[in-house]
Design a protein around this motif. Structure first.
Motif, short mmCIF file in Angstrom:
data_model
loop_
_atom_site.label_atom_id
_atom_site.label_comp_id
_atom_site.label_asym_id
_atom_site.label_seq_id
_atom_site.Cartn_x
_atom_site.Cartn_y
_atom_site.Cartn_z
N ASP A 25 0.80 -1.15 0.01
CA ASP A 25 0.05 -0.02 0.00
C ASP A 25 0.75 1.39 -0.09
O ASP A 25 1.66 1.32 1.06
CB ASP A 25 -0.82 -0.14 1.31
N THR A 27 -0.37 4.39 -0.59
CA THR A 27 -1.21 5.53 -0.42
C THR A 27 -0.57 6.76 0.14
O THR A 27 -0.24 6.43 1.44
CB THR A 27 -2.39 4.94 0.33
N ARG A 30 -5.51 9.62 2.54
CA ARG A 30 -6.72 9.14 2.85
C ARG A 30 -7.65 9.39 1.68
O ARG A 30 -8.59 8.76 1.47
CB ARG A 30 -7.43 9.20 4.06
N SER A 33 -6.04 6.02 -3.22
CA SER A 33 -5.31 4.83 -2.97
C SER A 33 -4.39 4.32 -4.18
O SER A 33 -4.69 4.67 -5.14
CB SER A 33 -6.17 3.62 -2.69
N SER A 34 -3.20 3.77 -3.46
CA SER A 34 -2.13 3.45 -4.41
C SER A 34 -1.39 2.31 -4.08
O SER A 34 -1.07 2.05 -2.97
CB SER A 34 -1.04 4.56 -4.64
N ILE A 67 -9.26 2.00 -7.04
CA ILE A 67 -7.59 2.46 -6.72
C ILE A 67 -7.17 3.54 -7.54
O ILE A 67 -7.44 3.38 -8.70
CB ILE A 67 -6.99 1.14 -6.96
#
Length: 86
Positions: A25, A27, A30, A33-34, A67
């Protein structure tokens, strides 16, 4: 839908019969998302990169719309053997 690295690992392992899965993750906050994944599966044997990525994208069709950024590296077990030694 909230997506986690653990969820991605389990789904890819199960659906693509992967012998090795890494999901990270990445990211930054918040709001987006990555994820970055490394996937080793015999299902990739004889398939070009585009088809391999297509298999992953089909497997994660429910998750990908949630995502923001998704990076994937797909290897066969034969390709993974020398990488694993590094």
């Amino acid at each position: 839908m909230e997506v986690s690295a653990e969820h991605l690992r389990e789904k890819l392992r199960r659906d693509l019969q992967a012998e090795h899965v890494e999901a990270e993750d990445r990211t930054p906050n918040r709001w987006v998302s990555s994820f970055q994944v490394l996937l080793v599966s015999a299902k990739f044997e004889g398939k070009p990169l585009l088809q391999r990525h297509g298999l992953v994208n089909t497997c994660l069709a429910e998750e990908l719309p949630h995502i923001h950024a998704f990076e994937q590296k797909t290897l066969t077990p034969e390709q993974w053997a020398p990488e694993r030694q590094k």
